[in-house]
Structures are given as C-alpha cells and as structure tokens.
Design a protein around this motif. Structure first.
Motif, mmCIF file in Angstrom:
data_model
loop_
_atom_site.group_PDB
_atom_site.id
_atom_site.type_symbol
_atom_site.label_atom_id
_atom_site.label_comp_id
_atom_site.label_asym_id
_atom_site.label_seq_id
_atom_site.Cartn_x
_atom_site.Cartn_y
_atom_site.Cartn_z
ATOM 1 N N THR A 139 -4.536 21.206 10.333
ATOM 2 C CA THR A 139 -4.325 19.860 10.150
ATOM 3 C C THR A 139 -5.469 19.193 9.683
ATOM 4 N N GLN A 140 -5.369 18.700 8.957
ATOM 5 C CA GLN A 140 -6.388 18.032 8.981
ATOM 6 C C GLN A 140 -5.759 16.075 9.164
ATOM 7 N N VAL A 141 -6.719 15.137 10.299
ATOM 8 C CA VAL A 141 -6.499 14.482 10.314
ATOM 9 C C VAL A 141 -7.785 12.962 9.886
ATOM 10 N N THR A 142 -7.369 12.025 8.845
ATOM 11 C CA THR A 142 -7.818 11.327 8.635
ATOM 12 C C THR A 142 -7.371 9.955 8.456
ATOM 13 N N SER A 143 -8.119 9.556 8.454
ATOM 14 C CA SER A 143 -8.772 7.267 9.085
ATOM 15 C C SER A 143 -8.711 6.970 8.220
ATOM 16 N N LEU A 144 -8.130 5.633 7.423
ATOM 17 C CA LEU A 144 -8.622 5.033 6.463
ATOM 18 C C LEU A 144 -8.107 3.554 6.879
ATOM 19 N N HIS A 145 -9.853 2.989 6.767
ATOM 20 C CA HIS A 145 -9.978 1.226 7.448
ATOM 21 C C HIS A 145 -10.302 0.735 6.148
ATOM 22 N N VAL A 146 -9.550 -0.423 6.297
ATOM 23 C CA VAL A 146 -9.437 -1.818 4.722
ATOM 24 C C VAL A 146 -9.499 -3.034 5.590
ATOM 25 N N ALA B 179 -3.230 -0.990 -5.483
ATOM 26 C CA ALA B 179 -4.243 0.640 -5.986
ATOM 27 C C ALA B 179 -5.518 1.157 -6.219
ATOM 28 N N ASP B 180 -5.994 0.514 -5.616
ATOM 29 C CA ASP B 180 -7.507 0.861 -5.799
ATOM 30 C C ASP B 180 -7.768 1.431 -4.147
ATOM 31 N N VAL B 181 -7.478 1.524 -3.096
ATOM 32 C CA VAL B 181 -7.094 1.945 -2.252
ATOM 33 C C VAL B 181 -6.728 2.881 -2.088
ATOM 34 N N ALA B 182 -5.234 3.302 -2.384
ATOM 35 C CA ALA B 182 -4.216 4.101 -2.178
ATOM 36 C C ALA B 182 -5.353 5.198 -3.302
ATOM 37 N N ARG B 183 -6.222 4.924 -4.140
ATOM 38 C CA ARG B 183 -6.792 5.979 -5.217
ATOM 39 C C ARG B 183 -8.005 6.262 -3.841
ATOM 40 N N LEU C 96 0.742 -0.968 0.144
ATOM 41 C CA LEU C 96 -0.135 0.391 -0.016
ATOM 42 C C LEU C 96 1.195 1.453 -0.371
ATOM 43 N N GLY C 97 1.713 1.413 1.013
ATOM 44 C CA GLY C 97 2.564 2.603 0.629
ATOM 45 C C GLY C 97 3.252 2.932 -1.114
ATOM 46 N N ARG C 98 3.936 1.904 -1.201
ATOM 47 C CA ARG C 98 3.829 2.591 -2.546
ATOM 48 C C ARG C 98 2.953 2.715 -3.817
ATOM 49 N N ALA C 99 1.797 2.074 -3.293
ATOM 50 C CA ALA C 99 0.507 2.457 -3.952
ATOM 51 C C ALA C 99 0.384 3.730 -4.040
ATOM 52 N N PHE C 100 0.670 4.045 -2.727
ATOM 53 C CA PHE C 100 0.372 5.635 -2.389
ATOM 54 C C PHE C 100 1.352 6.628 -2.751
#
Length: 231
Positions: A166-173, A192-196, A17-21
């Motif tokens: 500063t905005q803080v966003t949490s990603l749950h997957v 790639a889909d999650v990152a986009r 996921l890091g590379r996809a980001f």
C-alpha cells in the motif's frame, strides 16, 4: 497506483477539495468513487456513490468499511480549521477537536481500510495535510498541531503499510479557494488544480506532493539555517 479503473473513497467529499478530488478521479477514469460526508444528501456530484460518514464516529466508519469493500484508493480529506492563539482561553479544547478529526479520524479510517486495500492488491492512501504541518502562524496553533501530528502519522503509516503493497502519499498545500478560507485576503490555489496535481503525482508513486510555491518554499527551508518555523 493507477486511477484508471480504481475504486476511490474520499472523505469530506461534498465540497471544496474533496469534491474536486471526486471530479478529478472520475475524469481520470476511476471505476467508482465513494463520496463520503456527514450528510450524504449534501453530495450532489453526478456519478459518485454518496456515503454517510462522520470520521469521528467509530460505528459509521465500520459501516462504511463494510459497505465499500472494493476500495483501492483512500483519500483522507475531511478536516476542520478553527483559529485560536496558543495561550487563548479554550485553545486546548479547540486543539482536541482538531485532533479528533484531523488526526484520529484519518488514523481510524486508515486502520479500517488497510485490510480492504490489502485484499484488493495494495492500493494507496492519500492524506491531505498542509504547509502548516511545518509552520505555525498566529492563531493557527490548534490546526498546525493537528497537521504536524498527521504528517508524523502519515510517515509511520507509510513504513507499516509498505509490506502489504500500500502506497501512502502526503499532500501539502497552502491556502485554497474554499469555504475554509473565505474572507481571507491571500493568494489561493484552485481546488481543482490541487486535486489533479495530487492524483497525477500519486500515479507516479510520489510519497509527498507539494502543491504550491509556499509549500515548496517552506519545505526547502526546513534544512536551512533559518527554517520558516523559526520566523
């Protein structure tokens, strides 16, 4: 938070996921992408700036902050996942390792970069969490404990960083098709889909991104008579 012309710092950016980001940020028009990994030589994506970083190493965090003073978006993606039953011998030691990386690493990076983000206009922090922030499966206790703690921390950081813009966003997957889930027979999202999706929702100001059906179902269940964690 707009990705066009942003300066993005991503932990654990050499794979998955890091590379996809990193790829998604470049595609969205980021001016610069710092791709951090324990071994900077393992970062092979053209167009990024490799950075050596172990998120549990205070000296390396300080060096990264000093090197990358133009960051406007911090993506806390680095994490570990090791299975252990709650009552298994050594489970607490496994949990401690998870907490050091998945919680204290995230916490330390955000503390270090908060002044940088403020100096650069506020920016944003995106924390990669999990559906296991809310539910614990057999063998997942150490990981789930760390992600639940990271969720609580993200909510606290959001409240504290709001005053500096500063905005803080949490990603749950749920499961993604990465090395971490190799050999697991279950539906998996493409990184790639999650990152986009995460970056697109970050740009709308979302405080939380639910990246797949299982995350949406579990989150919805939390307010029901039989939440997912009770099963």
């Amino acid at each position: 938070m707009q990705l066009k012309n942003a300066v993005v710092f991503i932990t654990g950016a050499n794979r998955g996921l890091g590379r996809a980001f990193a790829q998604a940020a470049l595609a969205a028009g980021a001016a610069k992408v710092y791709a951090a990994a324990r071994d900077a030589a393992s970062v092979d994506l053209p167009g990024v700036v490799p950075v050596t970083l172990d998120v549990t190493d205070a000296a390396q965090i300080a060096a990264a902050t000093a090197q990358c003073g133009d960051v406007t978006l911090l993506i806390n993606n680095a994490g570990i996942s090791q299975s252990a039953g709650s009552l298994a011998t050594g489970a607490i030691d496994v949990a401690r390792r998870h907490l050091e990386t998945n919680v204290f690493g995230l916490w330390s990076l955000t503390q270090a970069f908060a002044p940088v983000l403020q100096a650069n206009g506020g920016g944003a922090v995106l924390n990669v969490l999990s559906v296991l922030s809310w539910v614990t499966l057999p063998g997942s206790a150490p990981y789930s404990v760390s992600k639940a703690a990271a969720w609580a921390l993200s909510n606290g950081l959001r409240a504290e960083l709001r005053s500096q813009g500063t905005q803080v966003t949490s990603l749950h997957v749920g499961y993604m098709d990465t090395d971490m889930t190799r050999g697991l027979d279950a539906p998996k999202s493409a990184p790639a889909d999650v990152a986009r999706l995460a970056l697109a929702q970050l740009e709308t100001g979302a405080f939380e991104v639910l990246a797949d059906d299982i995350s949406r179902q579990v989150k919805q269940s939390l307010s029901g008579a039989t939440p997912a964690y009770a099963g």
